[in-house]
Design a protein around this motif. Structure first.
Motif, PDB file in Angstrom:
ATOM      1  N   ILE A 167      -4.324  10.374   2.638  1.00  0.00           N
ATOM      2  CA  ILE A 167      -3.131  10.031   3.417  1.00  0.00           C
ATOM      3  C   ILE A 167      -3.436   9.844   5.127  1.00  0.00           C
ATOM      4  N   PRO A 168      -2.823   9.335   5.742  1.00  0.00           N
ATOM      5  CA  PRO A 168      -4.011   9.036   6.905  1.00  0.00           C
ATOM      6  C   PRO A 168      -2.464   9.924   7.759  1.00  0.00           C
ATOM      7  N   ASN A 169      -2.970  10.529   8.772  1.00  0.00           N
ATOM      8  CA  ASN A 169      -2.306  11.305   9.971  1.00  0.00           C
ATOM      9  C   ASN A 169      -1.077  11.196  10.175  1.00  0.00           C
ATOM     10  N   TRP A 170      -1.349   9.677  10.865  1.00  0.00           N
ATOM     11  CA  TRP A 170       0.182   9.079  11.264  1.00  0.00           C
ATOM     12  C   TRP A 170       0.923   8.979  10.393  1.00  0.00           C
ATOM     13  N   PHE A 171       0.788   9.659   9.378  1.00  0.00           N
ATOM     14  CA  PHE A 171       2.031   9.480   8.192  1.00  0.00           C
ATOM     15  C   PHE A 171       3.502  10.178   8.146  1.00  0.00           C
ATOM     16  N   TRP A 172       2.325  11.606   8.353  1.00  0.00           N
ATOM     17  CA  TRP A 172       3.164  12.800   8.567  1.00  0.00           C
ATOM     18  C   TRP A 172       3.911  12.826   9.641  1.00  0.00           C
ATOM     19  N   ARG A 173       3.976  12.276  10.587  1.00  0.00           N
ATOM     20  CA  ARG A 173       4.746  12.140  11.380  1.00  0.00           C
ATOM     21  C   ARG A 173       6.552  11.676  11.075  1.00  0.00           C
ATOM     22  N   LEU A 174       6.812  11.598  10.399  1.00  0.00           N
ATOM     23  CA  LEU A 174       7.884  11.871   9.388  1.00  0.00           C
ATOM     24  C   LEU A 174       9.564  12.095  10.712  1.00  0.00           C
ATOM     25  N   PRO A 175      10.177  10.662  10.457  1.00  0.00           N
ATOM     26  CA  PRO A 175      11.323  10.267  10.557  1.00  0.00           C
ATOM     27  C   PRO A 175      12.372  11.750  10.470  1.00  0.00           C
ATOM     28  N   SER A 176      12.900  12.266  11.860  1.00  0.00           N
ATOM     29  CA  SER A 176      13.880  13.691  11.459  1.00  0.00           C
ATOM     30  C   SER A 176      15.098  13.416  10.707  1.00  0.00           C
ATOM     31  N   ASN A 177      15.502  12.227   9.862  1.00  0.00           N
ATOM     32  CA  ASN A 177      16.620  12.294   9.731  1.00  0.00           C
ATOM     33  C   ASN A 177      15.799  11.788   8.111  1.00  0.00           C
ATOM     34  N   LEU A 178      14.894  12.218   7.483  1.00  0.00           N
ATOM     35  CA  LEU A 178      14.522  12.087   6.254  1.00  0.00           C
ATOM     36  C   LEU A 178      15.239  12.970   5.750  1.00  0.00           C
ATOM     37  N   LEU A 179      16.129  12.511   4.426  1.00  0.00           N
ATOM     38  CA  LEU A 179      16.762  13.515   3.202  1.00  0.00           C
ATOM     39  C   LEU A 179      15.873  12.992   1.756  1.00  0.00           C
ATOM     40  N   PHE A 180      15.253  12.532   1.347  1.00  0.00           N
ATOM     41  CA  PHE A 180      13.998  11.583   0.150  1.00  0.00           C
ATOM     42  C   PHE A 180      13.023  11.620   0.734  1.00  0.00           C
ATOM     43  N   LEU A 181      11.374  12.169   0.038  1.00  0.00           N
ATOM     44  CA  LEU A 181      10.417  11.313  -0.293  1.00  0.00           C
ATOM     45  C   LEU A 181       9.818  11.948  -1.212  1.00  0.00           C
ATOM     46  N   ASN A 182       9.036  10.883  -2.211  1.00  0.00           N
ATOM     47  CA  ASN A 182       9.401  11.063  -3.123  1.00  0.00           C
ATOM     48  C   ASN A 182       7.658   9.968  -2.953  1.00  0.00           C
ATOM     49  N   LEU A 183       6.373  10.764  -2.840  1.00  0.00           N
ATOM     50  CA  LEU A 183       5.227  10.596  -3.423  1.00  0.00           C
ATOM     51  C   LEU A 183       4.090  10.327  -4.388  1.00  0.00           C
ATOM     52  N   SER A 184       4.985  11.446  -5.953  1.00  0.00           N
ATOM     53  CA  SER A 184       4.343  11.589  -6.731  1.00  0.00           C
ATOM     54  C   SER A 184       3.502  10.447  -7.385  1.00  0.00           C
ATOM     55  N   PHE A 185       2.676  11.490  -8.368  1.00  0.00           N
ATOM     56  CA  PHE A 185       2.455  10.062  -9.388  1.00  0.00           C
ATOM     57  C   PHE A 185       1.751   9.608  -9.116  1.00  0.00           C
ATOM     58  N   ASN A 186       0.431   9.713  -8.066  1.00  0.00           N
ATOM     59  CA  ASN A 186      -0.025   8.580  -7.750  1.00  0.00           C
ATOM     60  C   ASN A 186      -1.469   9.464  -8.084  1.00  0.00           C
ATOM     61  N   ASN A 187      -2.362   8.690  -6.664  1.00  0.00           N
ATOM     62  CA  ASN A 187      -3.760   9.051  -6.874  1.00  0.00           C
ATOM     63  C   ASN A 187      -4.104   9.845  -5.409  1.00  0.00           C
ATOM     64  N   LEU A 188      -3.599  10.245  -4.590  1.00  0.00           N
ATOM     65  CA  LEU A 188      -3.246  10.221  -3.365  1.00  0.00           C
ATOM     66  C   LEU A 188      -3.689  11.907  -2.929  1.00  0.00           C
ATOM     67  N   SER A 189      -4.589  12.078  -2.088  1.00  0.00           N
ATOM     68  CA  SER A 189      -5.786  13.366  -1.722  1.00  0.00           C
ATOM     69  C   SER A 189      -5.469  13.492  -0.170  1.00  0.00           C
ATOM     70  N   GLY A 190      -6.429  14.398   0.236  1.00  0.00           N
ATOM     71  CA  GLY A 190      -6.370  15.081   1.367  1.00  0.00           C
ATOM     72  C   GLY A 190      -5.386  16.338   2.187  1.00  0.00           C
ATOM     73  N   LYS A 191      -5.526  16.551   3.024  1.00  0.00           N
ATOM     74  CA  LYS A 191      -5.314  18.161   3.232  1.00  0.00           C
ATOM     75  C   LYS A 191      -4.141  18.224   4.665  1.00  0.00           C
ATOM     76  N   PHE A 192      -3.322  18.907   3.953  1.00  0.00           N
ATOM     77  CA  PHE A 192      -2.205  18.211   5.105  1.00  0.00           C
ATOM     78  C   PHE A 192      -2.519  18.743   6.563  1.00  0.00           C
ATOM     79  N   PRO A 193      -2.210  18.410   8.300  1.00  0.00           N
ATOM     80  CA  PRO A 193      -2.311  18.678   8.721  1.00  0.00           C
ATOM     81  C   PRO A 193      -1.317  19.883   9.274  1.00  0.00           C
ATOM     82  N   ASP A 194      -1.502  20.693  10.041  1.00  0.00           N
ATOM     83  CA  ASP A 194      -0.345  22.213  10.380  1.00  0.00           C
ATOM     84  C   ASP A 194       0.189  21.227  11.581  1.00  0.00           C
ATOM     85  N   LEU A 195       1.432  20.235  11.217  1.00  0.00           N
ATOM     86  CA  LEU A 195       2.517  20.366  11.925  1.00  0.00           C
ATOM     87  C   LEU A 195       3.659  21.174  12.426  1.00  0.00           C
ATOM     88  N   HIS A 196       4.392  20.872  13.568  1.00  0.00           N
ATOM     89  CA  HIS A 196       5.538  21.544  13.303  1.00  0.00           C
ATOM     90  C   HIS A 196       6.854  20.974  12.913  1.00  0.00           C
TER      91      HIS A 196
END
Length: 790
Positions: free
Chosen positions: A452-481
Motif C-alpha cells: 500500500i503506498p504511503n499516500w493512501f494513509w492520508r485518509l479523509p477525516s470524515n471516514l466511517l468505514f474502511l475494508n481492505l480485508s482478504f487481499n494480499n496487501l503488505s507493507g508497514k504502517f507509517p506513524d501518522l497522527h
C-alpha cells in the motif's frame, strides 16, 4: 428553515401574549392527561404562548399551533427514548377556535373508547384546522368511519396510523369528497374491500396531491380505485401493502387512470409481493405519465423479466429503483438515454452481461448500485466518462474487472466506494489517490497483491468505514497522527501487514487486524480513551509482551479476540472495569497465548447462554486450592443476591462463579466437585457464606440428596419445572411410592460437589476443554467476565 420551524413548534416561538380563556382551557385540558413531565412548562404563572408545544398568533395572541408529541431524550451515546402521554382528550380543545395545527402523535391515547370516532365530537367545529396528526399512537385503535373529518372543512394535511378501519366501508368516499384535503398519510392500518359502485357518483378529488398508504392491509382490487382518487396526484406511495400476485398495475391496464394523472411525479410500490414481469408493468405508458414521472420505486418485490428498452422513454425519470427483485437478462444498450437519471439502483437481482458503456453518458447520475448481480466483463474509463456528479458507486459481488489506465483521473469525487469482490489488482488502484472525500471504502477480496503506498494513509477525516480485508496487501504502517471526525469501522484482516500497530487505528469503533503479521506490544493501546471502541480482532498475529492495564478506557468493548499471538504475563485487573463485559460481552478469546495468573472472579450472569454447565470449569485452579493468603491488587464490584458489594483489599478472599439469569439445562457435572474454594466473603460480618441458586434455568431431574443441598431455601430452585425432590414440594416419580418420606443418602460426589462451595446459577456457558469442544456453545455468547491480577 425546517429546524427553525421545529424549534418554534416544540418550545413556543411567538411573541404574542396568550388570551386568558385559552390559557385556562389548556390548563383544564392538561388535567385530563397523564403527561409524565412532557408538559412541565405549562405553569399558570407563565405566558402560555411560551409553553412547550404552544404557538400563538403574534398579533391577536390566539393559540394557532398545539404540538403534543412527547419529549425525546438521549438515553445512551447512540439511543434516545421518549415517554408517551396518556389520558383523555378533552372537548376543551373546542375553545381553541383559531387552532390551525394539532399534533397528538407518538402518544398513548388508546384508553379512550372509540378514540377516532370521538374526534367527530371534539374537533368538528375546528373549522380553521389545517393540519391534524394522530399517527403513531401505541396500541390498536378502531374507527367505524372517517366521515367525521369532513367537518374539518379547511383541513389540508391528515396523518393517521395504527388504526383498524375495517368497518369504515366508505373510507374512500370520505376522502374523495373532502373539499380541501391535499396530503393524506395512512400507515399500518387495516381497510375493508371497497365496492366500486359506491364511488361511481363521486367525482375525483380536486385537491388531493399526496396519498401515502403504507404498511397496511389493502385488498388488491382497491388499487385501481386509488389511482382514480384525484387527477391532481403528484405522489402516490403504496409501499408494504401486501399487493401480492399479478395485479392490474401495468401502465397499459391502467392507461385511462394514469392518463388522468398528468402531474404524477412519484410512484412508490416497494415492499409488496408483486410478481408481474417488468416489461408488462412498463408497457404502453401514456404520454402524460411518461413525461411527468420522476421517481419509480419497485424494490423488494418478486418482479421478473429484464429491464426493457421502453424504460428509456420516461424522459423525466430521476430515480429508478427495481432493486431486490428477480430481474434477469442484460441491460439495454441505450440505457444511457435516461439523461435525467440521478439514482439507478439495480442491486440484488440476477442481471447478466456487461455494463453498457452508455451509462457513462448519464451526466446527472449521483447513485449507481448494481451490486449482487452476475455482471461480468471489463469496466473502463468510458463507463464513467461524464459522471461528474457521481457520489455513490457500488459494483460489489459481481464478476467485473476494473480496467483503468494508471494515469486516469476520474471526473467524480465519491462519498461511498463499494468494490468488494471486484477485480482491481494485482496492483493497488492508483486512481483512489484522487478521491479525497470518501467516508466509505470497501475494496476487500479484490485480488490486490501489492504494497500500500504511503499516500493512501492520508485518509479523509470524515471516514466511517474502511475494508481492505482478504487481499494480499503488505507493507508497514507509517506513524501518522490521524484524527477522524467520528469513530470509523476498520477491517484490514487476512493480509500481510507487518510492524507495530499504529496508534490512529485504535481511534475506531470496530478494528479487525486479524490474520496479519503485526508484531510488538500493545502498549500504544493505552494512548487513547475511547468510549466508542466495541469490537477488537487482533488474532493470528505476532504480538508479544504483556496485556496493557488500561482497559477502563474502553467501556463499550463487547468483543475482544487476541488468540494465536505470543502474549504473556498476567491478565490485568482493569479487565474488571469493562462495564459491557458485565452485561453484553459477545466474544472474549485469549487462547493460544502464554498468559499466567489466577482467575478469581468469573461473572457470566444476566445473559442468554444455553446448553449444559461445562465440565471444563474444573480447570480454574485458583478455585481448587487455597490462595487466600496471597496479596491481590485491584477492585471489583459484585452484585450478589441483589446487593452490590465492593471488594478492594479483601479481593483475595473472593472466589465466585456467577452464572445467574441464563438458560442452562441438563445435570450438574460432577467435575465441579474440585472447586472447593468457591466462597463469597462478606466484608461487614467477616463471614464466609456458602450459597447455591439454581432458579430460573432449565435443569432437570432429582435434586441430589445431601445435607447441604436440602439446606438451601426453596427459592434457590424455583422456576425450574423439570426439578423435583426436597426441598421442593414436587415429588419425583421414583419417590411417589415412598410413604414414609424417607431420604436417600447421597453419594460422595454429591456431597463433595456442594460442601463449602458458593455456586450461584440462574437461567449458560460453554468453554474449550479441548480442541474437540471448541465452539460447543453456538448460541448467543454474551457474558460478563471480571479478572483480577495476582
Amino acid at each position: 428553515m425546517l429546524v427553525l420551524m421545529y424549534i418554534l413548534a416544540v418550545s413556543g416561538g411567538s411573541n404574542g401574549r396568550c388570551l386568558e380563556h385559552e390559557k385556562q382551557a389548556l390548563l383544564k385540558f392538561k388535567e385530563g392527561l397523564i403527561d409524565y413531565g412532557n408538559l412541565a412548562s405549562w405553569a399558570i404563572e407563565k405566558d402560555c404562548c411560551r409553553w412547550r408545544g404552544v404557538e400563538c398568533d403574534n398579533r391577536a395572541g390566539h393559540i394557532i399551533r398545539l404540538d403534543l408529541h412527547p419529549v425525546f431524550s438521549h438515553a445512551d451515546h447512540d439511543d434516545f427514548t421518549w415517554t408517551p402521554m396518556d389520558g383523555v382528550i378533552s372537548s376543551l380543545l373546542l375553545d381553541l377556535r383559531h387552532l390551525s395545527h394539532l399534533d397528538l402523535s407518538r402518544n398513548q391515547f388508546t384508553k379512550i373508547p372509540g378514540f377516532i370516532g370521538s374526534l367527530k365530537e371534539l374537533l368538528g367545529n375546528l373549522s380553521r384546522l389545517l393540519s391534524l396528526d394522530v399517527s403513531n399512537n401505541n396500541g390498536d385503535m378502531i374507527s367505524d368511519n372517517l366521515e367525521w373529518h369532513s367537518g374539518l372543512s379547511s383541513l389540508r394535511t391528515f396523518k393517521l396510523s395504527r388504526t383498524n378501519l375495517t368497518m369504515a366501508v366508505n373510507w374512500l368516499h370520505s376522502i374523495k369528497a373532502h373539499p380541501s384535503l391535499s396530503s393524506l398519510y395512512l400507515q399500518d392500518c387495516q381497510f375493508p374491500v371497497v365496492d366500486p359502485s359506491s364511488l361511481s357518483h363521486i367525482n375525483s378529488s380536486k385537491s388531493l396531491a399526496v396519498l401515502q398508504l403504507i404498511d397496511s392491509i389493502v385488498h388488491p382490487s382497491t388499487f385501481p380505485l386509488l389511482l382514480n382518487m384525484s387527477n391532481k396526484l403528484t405522489a402516490l406511495h403504496l409501499s408494504k401493502n401486501h399487493l401480492n400476485g399479478i395485479i392490474p398495475i401495468s401502465f397499459a391496464h391502467m392507461g385511462s387512470s394514469l392518463g388522468n394523472l398528468r402531474k404524477l411525479r412519484t410512484l412508490l410500490l416497494n415492499g409488496n409481493y408483486i410478481n408481474e414481469p417488468l416489461p408488462v408493468i412498463l408497457e404502453k405508458p401514456s404520454g402524460c405519465v411518461k413525461d411527468s414521472l420522476q421517481v419509480l420505486d419497485l424494490s423488494v418485490n418478486q418482479i421478473k423479466g429484464s429491464l426493457p428498452e421502453i424504460i428509456t422513454r420516461f424522459s423525466s425519470l430521476k430515480e429508478l429503483c427495481p432493486d431486490d427483485n428477480k430481474l434477469d437478462g442484460a441491460l439495454p444498450d441505450n440505457v444511457g438515454n435516461l439523461s435525467s437519471l440521478a439514482v439507478l439502483n439495480l442491486a440484488r437481482n440476477k442481471l447478466t452481461g456487461s455494463l453498457p458503456q452508455s451509462i457513462g453518458l448519464m451526466s446527472g447520475l449521483k447513485v449507481l448500485d448494481v451490486s449482487s448481480n452476475s455482471f461480468n466483463d471489463f469496466t473502463s474509463e468510458i463507463h464513467f466518462l461524464k459522471l461528474s456528479k457521481l457520489k455513490f458507486l457500488t459494483l460489489s459481488f459481481n464478476s467485473l474487472s476494473l480496467n483503468f489506465s494508471s494515469g486516469w483521473i476520474p471526473p467524480f469525487q465519491l462519498n461511498t466506494i463499494n468494490l468488494r469482490c471486484s477485480k482491481l489488482g494485482p496492483s493497488f488502484p492508483v486512481w483512489l489517490q484522487t478521491q479525497r472525500n470518501f467516508s466509505h471504502l470497501d475494496i476487500s477480496n479484490s485480488e490486490i497483491s501489492d504494497n500500500i503506498p504511503n499516500w493512501f494513509w492520508r485518509l479523509p477525516s470524515n471516514l466511517l468505514f474502511l475494508n481492505l480485508s482478504f487481499n494480499n496487501l503488505s507493507g508497514k504502517f507509517p506513524d501518522l497522527h490521524l484524527r477522524f471526525n467520528s469513530f470509523p469501522s476498520v477491517s484490514l484482516s487476512s493480509n500481510k501487514f507487518h510492524g507495530s500497530i499504529p496508534r490512529f487505528l485504535f481511534n475506531t469503533t470496530v478494528l479487525n487486524l486479524s490474520k496479519n503479521m503485526f508484531s510488538g506490544t500493545l502498549s500504544t493501546f493505552c494512548s487513547f480513551i475511547n468510549d466508542n471502541l466495541d469490537h477488537v480482532y487482533l488474532s493470528d498475529n505476532q504480538l508479544s509482551g504483556n496485556l496493557p492495564d488500561c482497559w477502563m478506557n474502553f467501556k463499550q468493548l463487547v468483543v475482544l479476540n487476541l488468540e494465536s499471538n505470543s502474549l504473556s504475563g498476567v491478565i490485568p485487573s482493569s479487565f474488571g472495569s469493562l462495564h459491557k463485559l458485565q452485561t453484553s460481552l459477545k466474544l472474549l478469546d485469549l487462547g493460544e497465548n502464554r498468559f499466567s495468573g489466577n482467575i478469581l472472579l468469573l461473572n457470566l450472569s444476566l445473559n442468554h447462554l444455553s446448553s449444559t454447565i461445562p465440565t471444563c470449569l474444573q480447570n480454574l485452579t485458583a478455585m481448587t486450592s487455597d490462595h487466600s493468603a496471597a496479596t491481590y491488587t485491584g477492585y471489583a464490584s459484585v452484585v450478589w443476591k441483589v446487593v452490590e458489594q465492593e471488594y478492594g483489599k479483601t479481593l483475595g478472599l473472593l472466589k465466585v462463579i456467577d452464572l445467574s439469569s441464563n438458560n442452562l439445562s441438563g445435570e450438574i457435572p460432577g467435575e465441579l466437585t474440585s472447586l472447593v474454594e468457591l466462597i463469597t466473603f462478606k466484608p461487614v460480618k467477616k463471614l464466609v457464606e456458602c450459597c447455591l441458586n439454581l432458579s430460573n434455568n432449565n435443569p432437570s431431574g432429582k435434586i441430589p440428596l445431601s445435607t447441604q443441598l436440602q439446606s438451601f431455601l426453596v427459592e434457590s430452585y424455583m422456576g425450574n419445572v423439570g426439578l423435583c425432590g426436597l426441598p421442593l414440594n414436587a415429588i419425583c416419580p421414583e419417590d411417589e411410592k415412598q410413604q414414609d418420606g424417607g431420604v436417600e443418602h447421597s453419594n460422595l460426589d454429591d456431597e463433595k460437589l456442594y460442601k463449602g462451595s458458593g455456586f450461584y446459577l440462574e437461567n449458560g456457558i460453554d468453554c474449550r476443554k479441548s480442541e474437540e469442544e471448541t465452539d460447543k456453545l453456538r448460541d448467543t455468547l454474551t457474558f460478563a467476565l471480571g479478572f483480577v491480577q495476582k
